[in-house]
Motif scaffolding. Structure first.
Motif, PDB file in Angstrom:
ATOM      1  N   ALA A  57       0.843  -1.207   0.000  1.00 39.71           N
ATOM      2  CA  ALA A  57       0.000   0.000   0.000  1.00 39.71           C
ATOM      3  C   ALA A  57       0.879   1.258   0.000  1.00 39.71           C
ATOM      4  O   ALA A  57       0.614   2.210  -0.729  1.00 39.71           O
ATOM      5  CB  ALA A  57      -0.926  -0.011   1.204  1.00 39.71           C
ATOM      6  N   VAL A  58       1.939   1.247   0.800  1.00 40.05           N
ATOM      7  CA  VAL A  58       2.840   2.413   0.853  1.00 40.05           C
ATOM      8  C   VAL A  58       3.477   2.621  -0.527  1.00 40.05           C
ATOM      9  O   VAL A  58       3.600   3.747  -1.016  1.00 40.05           O
ATOM     10  CB  VAL A  58       3.912   2.225   1.948  1.00 40.05           C
ATOM     11  CG1 VAL A  58       4.962   3.330   1.893  1.00 40.05           C
ATOM     12  CG2 VAL A  58       3.268   2.188   3.341  1.00 40.05           C
ATOM     13  N   ASN A  59       3.835   1.516  -1.158  1.00 41.47           N
ATOM     14  CA  ASN A  59       4.456   1.611  -2.479  1.00 41.47           C
ATOM     15  C   ASN A  59       3.503   2.252  -3.495  1.00 41.47           C
ATOM     16  O   ASN A  59       3.901   3.089  -4.310  1.00 41.47           O
ATOM     17  CB  ASN A  59       4.886   0.211  -2.937  1.00 41.47           C
ATOM     18  CG  ASN A  59       5.617   0.261  -4.258  1.00 41.47           C
ATOM     19  OD1 ASN A  59       5.163  -0.293  -5.244  1.00 41.47           O
ATOM     20  ND2 ASN A  59       6.742   0.954  -4.290  1.00 41.47           N
ATOM     21  N   LEU A  60       2.244   1.866  -3.437  1.00 38.63           N
ATOM     22  CA  LEU A  60       1.256   2.432  -4.363  1.00 38.63           C
ATOM     23  C   LEU A  60       1.081   3.935  -4.119  1.00 38.63           C
ATOM     24  O   LEU A  60       1.022   4.727  -5.059  1.00 38.63           O
ATOM     25  CB  LEU A  60      -0.083   1.705  -4.175  1.00 38.63           C
ATOM     26  CG  LEU A  60      -0.997   1.773  -5.376  1.00 38.63           C
ATOM     27  CD1 LEU A  60      -0.394   0.995  -6.539  1.00 38.63           C
ATOM     28  CD2 LEU A  60      -2.364   1.202  -5.024  1.00 38.63           C
ATOM     29  N   VAL A  61       1.031   4.316  -2.841  1.00 35.03           N
ATOM     30  CA  VAL A  61       0.909   5.744  -2.511  1.00 35.03           C
ATOM     31  C   VAL A  61       2.148   6.479  -3.046  1.00 35.03           C
ATOM     32  O   VAL A  61       2.043   7.554  -3.649  1.00 35.03           O
ATOM     33  CB  VAL A  61       0.761   5.950  -0.983  1.00 35.03           C
ATOM     34  CG1 VAL A  61       0.834   7.425  -0.618  1.00 35.03           C
ATOM     35  CG2 VAL A  61      -0.556   5.338  -0.478  1.00 35.03           C
TER      36      VAL A  61
END
Ligand code: KIV
Ligand code: ZN
Length: 502
Positions: A57-61
């Motif tokens: 999720a952090v990577n997508l953000v």
């Protein structure tokens, strides 16, 4: 010239630590996009070493937000920092945030270390993070209960090691404004290289002072403030972003932020719904009563000149009525257009689910306004694959009747029907779901509210249950409030069944 205060939003990290508030990847991205629209300077998107899901999720953000710096949190461990860097390296402006205990109680009792060893670990971690990224933030955890001379050593040492931001956390919400103000002033006076870093603060709300302490620190020289939307966070929460920003804007003209305040209300609603955390009605700035005047004398004053009882214009925080109303006859194009106006760009699959639910609700409720539509979307986004789905329900209640619920749930191809009595209709429904599914859960929270005004309003139910020590939240909306409660309970139960592989 006003002094610029950087707004570091940690809704997606400290805020997400609240039990039952965990977001999936798609939800995290939607909140991050809204924070970008709001104009925050830094988004702390998560704690990637805590789970592979959070790292994704952090990577997508990091990949999909362009404006703000994207930060992630790591302990002072090489492995945490490696995982964090993998998650944020695609950001236009990544930041590594590492933290380590600074108070004796945390160093000795929690980490079982001594001050010297803790200091070395902090310096080593900052140097290690620096190999990946120029922008490194260090937080001496529980700083407000730390020995001041030791705190100065840690701050000086980590800046020397390359930290570009030093964040002073009041981890347990212990300090009071005068004391915190003094601490910040003394740090600035004592640490010789303090001007090489941005000084930040991060306050918790255990004594209800998080915002007051943050403001006191800003006035004493802090340039960055860490906060969350609606003040959500560990225990009593963090400092509320909307309160800090509106205090600065309304009362302290020597400071300015980059926040576009008309987006505050929409952001507050989005976070509340996505994280299943209702906003208390009297909450400053974003509570439903924050701009409601009920006393006759006040209403009279407001009609004559609204400045008599209003210190903030409601429109400055984004409180305005959306006039366009949809009905069951509205086609896909109209619904898509309205969704896009409200800031939801959905995949075709997700749009179709939302549209079908919109039609089902519009069949029973003549007019669907913006708040109804937002509720429908956000509930669809939080849905999990349904192990059990609700097919039929019938509920009997009255002042002299034993409340009774009969439900038919679908599991795969199987239809299961059962009935249960209860203390009230909602209790009967929940008991009936337990009977059918074999669920053994404790209800820890139940909230039911009308989304709009009027007797045909859409009712939105929020449920939190605890099963085997873990909390699962569920949410649903329907023009029938008992049905909304049943669907919300089933939604929470399905979250549990999804991980228990029933
Ligand atoms: O409250 C705290 O100390 C924190 C740190 C990780 C900054 O959240
Ligand atoms: Zn915190």
């Amino acid at each position: 010239m006003p002094r610029r205060i950087y707004i570091f939003d940690t809704t997606l990290r400290d805020g997400e630590q609240v039990p039952g508030a965990k977001l999936n990847t798609e939800q995290k991205l939607i909140v991050a996009k809204q924070l970008e629209k709001l104009g925050v300077d830094i988004i702390e998107a998560g704690f990637p070493a805590s789970s592979p899901g959070d790292a994704r999720a952090v990577n997508l953000v990091a990949k999909q937000t362009k404006g703000p710096i994207v930060a992630g949190l790591a302990r002072c461990l090489k492995n945490d920092i490696d995982i964090l860097w993998e998650s944020i390296k695609d950001a236009k402006r990544p930041r590594i945030h590492v933290f380590l205990a600074a108070s004796d109680i945390h160093i000795e009792k929690k980490l079982r270390l001594d001050r010297q060893r803790a200091l070395e670990m902090a310096i080593t971690a900052v140097k290690y993070a620096k190999k990946y990224c120029n922008d490194v933030e260090f937080s001496p955890e529980d700083a407000t209960r730390a020995d001041f001379d030791y705190l100065c050593k840690v701050v000086e040492g980590t800046i020397k090691a390359g930290a570009t931001v030093i964040n002073i956390p009041d981890t347990v919400g212990y300090t009071i404004p005068e004391e915190f103000s003094e601490l910040i002033r003394k740090l600035i006076g004592r640490v010789p290289n303090i001007d090489k870093a941005i000084l930040s603060v991060h306050c918790h709300n255990d004594l209800g002072l998080a915002v007051a302490n943050s403001i006191a620190a800003i006035r004493s020289g802090a340039n960055q403030v860490e906060c969350t939307i609606n003040g959500i966070g560990e225990r009593a929460g963090n400092a509320a972003l909307e309160e800090i920003v509106m205090i600065l804007k309304t009362r302290l003209e020597n400071f300015e932020t980059n926040i576009f305040t008309p987006e505050i209300y929409a952001t507050s609603r989005l976070v509340s719904r996505m994280m299943n955390i209702p906003v208390q009605p009297n909450k400053a700035i974003v509570g439903s009563n924050a701009f409601a005047h009920s006393a006759g004398i006040h209403q009279d004053g407001i009609l004559k000149d609204r400045r008599t009882y209003e210190i903030i214009r409601p429109e400055d925080v984004g409180l305005k009525k959306h006039l366009l109303v949809l009905t069951a006859r509205s086609g896909r194009a109209a619904v898509r257009h309205r969704l896009s106006e409200l800031g939801y760009e959905l995949s075709d699959d997700m749009f179709e689910k939302v549209y079908q639910r919109f039609l089902a609700v519009a069949d029973r409720k003549k007019e669907i306004c913006a708040e109804d539509l937002k509720s429908i979307v956000e509930i669809e986004l939080t849905k999990v694959p349904e192990v059990y789905s609700l097919l039929r329900m019938q509920v009997m209640s009255g002042n002299e009747t034993l409340p009774l619920a009969a439900l038919t749930l679908k599991k795969g191809d199987k239809l299961i029907t059962d009935a249960s009595v209860g203390n009230g209709p909602v209790d009967a429904v929940f008991r009936c779901i337990n009977r059918i599914t074999g669920l053994n859960a404790t209800l820890i929270d139940f909230d039911l509210k009308a989304i709009t005004k009027g007797t045909d309003a859409l009712g939105e139910a929020m449920v939190k249950i605890e099963v085997n020590g873990q909390v699962f939240a569920g949410r649903a909306a329907s023009p029938d409030v008992i049905e909304a409660a049943a669907r919300a309970y089933l939604n929470a139960a399905n979250r549990y069944f999804a991980i228990s592989k029933q």
